[in-house]
Write a protein that holds these residues in place. Structure first.
Motif, short mmCIF file in Angstrom:
data_model
loop_
_atom_site.label_atom_id
_atom_site.label_comp_id
_atom_site.label_asym_id
_atom_site.label_seq_id
_atom_site.Cartn_x
_atom_site.Cartn_y
_atom_site.Cartn_z
N SER A 65 0.84 -1.19 0.00
CA SER A 65 0.00 0.00 0.00
C SER A 65 0.88 1.24 0.00
CB SER A 65 -0.93 0.01 1.22
OG SER A 65 -0.18 0.10 2.41
N GLY A 66 0.22 2.38 -0.19
CA GLY A 66 0.89 3.67 -0.16
C GLY A 66 -0.15 4.75 0.10
N ILE A 67 0.28 6.00 0.04
CA ILE A 67 -0.62 7.12 0.31
C ILE A 67 -1.08 7.73 -1.02
CG2 ILE A 67 -0.86 9.38 1.41
CD1 ILE A 67 -0.56 7.05 3.38
N ASP A 68 -2.40 7.82 -1.20
CA ASP A 68 -2.99 8.45 -2.37
C ASP A 68 -2.81 9.96 -2.25
OD1 ASP A 68 -4.55 9.18 -4.60
OD2 ASP A 68 -6.42 9.00 -3.48
N SER A 69 -2.26 10.59 -3.28
CA SER A 69 -1.98 12.02 -3.25
C SER A 69 -3.23 12.89 -3.19
CB SER A 69 -1.14 12.41 -4.47
OG SER A 69 -1.83 12.08 -5.66
N GLU A 70 -4.34 12.41 -3.69
CA GLU A 70 -5.57 13.20 -3.68
C GLU A 70 -6.33 13.11 -2.36
OE1 GLU A 70 -8.32 12.90 -6.93
OE2 GLU A 70 -6.74 13.21 -8.40
N SER A 71 -6.48 11.92 -1.84
CA SER A 71 -7.27 11.74 -0.62
C SER A 71 -6.42 11.74 0.64
CB SER A 71 -8.05 10.43 -0.69
OG SER A 71 -7.15 9.33 -0.67
N ASN A 72 -5.10 11.63 0.47
CA ASN A 72 -4.16 11.55 1.59
C ASN A 72 -4.50 10.39 2.53
OD1 ASN A 72 -1.75 12.53 2.67
ND2 ASN A 72 -2.83 13.66 4.26
N THR A 73 -4.99 9.30 1.93
CA THR A 73 -5.32 8.10 2.70
C THR A 73 -4.48 6.93 2.19
OG1 THR A 73 -7.12 7.52 1.20
CG2 THR A 73 -7.70 8.82 3.15
N GLU A 74 -4.34 5.93 3.02
CA GLU A 74 -3.60 4.73 2.63
C GLU A 74 -4.47 3.90 1.68
OE1 GLU A 74 -0.89 1.18 4.52
OE2 GLU A 74 -2.12 2.40 5.86
N VAL A 75 -3.88 3.50 0.57
CA VAL A 75 -4.57 2.76 -0.48
C VAL A 75 -3.68 1.59 -0.89
CG1 VAL A 75 -5.46 2.90 -2.86
CG2 VAL A 75 -5.72 4.85 -1.31
N ARG A 76 -4.27 0.46 -1.18
CA ARG A 76 -3.48 -0.69 -1.63
C ARG A 76 -2.91 -0.40 -3.02
NH1 ARG A 76 -5.76 -3.87 -5.58
NH2 ARG A 76 -8.02 -3.85 -5.77
N LEU A 77 -1.79 -1.04 -3.30
CA LEU A 77 -1.17 -0.92 -4.61
C LEU A 77 -1.93 -1.78 -5.63
CD1 LEU A 77 2.62 -1.10 -3.67
CD2 LEU A 77 1.22 0.93 -4.10
N PHE A 78 -1.69 -1.52 -6.89
CA PHE A 78 -2.26 -2.30 -7.99
C PHE A 78 -1.94 -3.77 -7.78
CE2 PHE A 78 -1.74 -4.15 -12.26
CZ PHE A 78 -2.99 -3.90 -12.78
N HIS A 79 -2.92 -4.61 -7.97
CA HIS A 79 -2.79 -6.06 -7.79
C HIS A 79 -3.08 -6.71 -9.15
CE1 HIS A 79 -3.51 -10.15 -6.54
NE2 HIS A 79 -3.32 -9.85 -5.27
N PRO A 80 -2.04 -7.20 -9.84
CA PRO A 80 -2.22 -7.73 -11.20
C PRO A 80 -3.21 -8.88 -11.34
CG PRO A 80 0.10 -7.39 -10.74
CD PRO A 80 -0.64 -7.20 -9.45
N ARG A 81 -3.49 -9.61 -10.29
CA ARG A 81 -4.47 -10.70 -10.41
C ARG A 81 -5.90 -10.22 -10.16
NH1 ARG A 81 -0.29 -12.06 -11.60
NH2 ARG A 81 -1.25 -11.52 -13.56
N LEU A 82 -6.07 -9.11 -9.45
CA LEU A 82 -7.41 -8.59 -9.13
C LEU A 82 -7.83 -7.42 -10.00
CD1 LEU A 82 -7.14 -8.53 -5.21
CD2 LEU A 82 -8.15 -10.32 -6.66
#
Length: 133
Positions: A65-82
């Motif tokens: 995960s990382g921090i989304d620059s727009e919402s300033n919230t923690e968001v999971r990273l791209f998951h190639p299988r999902l």
């Protein structure tokens, strides 16, 4: 070489499953990486493996995960299988920049530094050669 390389590379069409770099322009095979790292209780199964270029693999490391620059919230990273790449990212053919279209896309672009100068320079060349996206 990872014993799962052939399966994972064929499934990924020999592209980095994060930045979409074409493997054919590199002088070595891409890496097989764990989408959810083993250190974070990920499983060592084909469904948890992705093909990654060296740049994305090093920058992703054991993050999920990382921090989304727009919402300033923690968001999971791209998951190639999902996730579907085209739902989260768009490549600008003029600038070579990858644009995150969703919070997952923005966070992944930022966390993996997909628009670093070397990446953008290479991407512009790939676009001119007709091998990206």
């Amino acid at each position: 070489m990872n014993p799962n390389y052939t399966l994972v590379a064929n499934r990924a069409n020999h592209r980095c499953e994060y930045c979409y770099a074409p493997e054919l322009v590199f002088n070595f095979p891409f890496e097989v990486e764990h989408i959810i790292p083993l250190s974070r209780q990920g499983k060592d199964t084909n469904e948890n493996l992705a093909l990654a270029c060296r740049s994305c693999n090093l920058r992703k490391s054991n993050r999920i995960s990382g921090i989304d620059s727009e919402s300033n919230t923690e968001v999971r990273l791209f998951h190639p299988r999902l996730d579907q790449w085209k739902e989260h990212f768009q490549a600008d053919a003029t600038s070579g920049i990858i644009i995150g279209m969703t919070s997952i896309g923005r966070t992944t672009v930022s966390s993996l530094e997909m628009n670093s100068q070397p990446q953008v320079t290479a991407r512009l060349l790939w676009i001119r050669l007709g091998i990206f996206p």
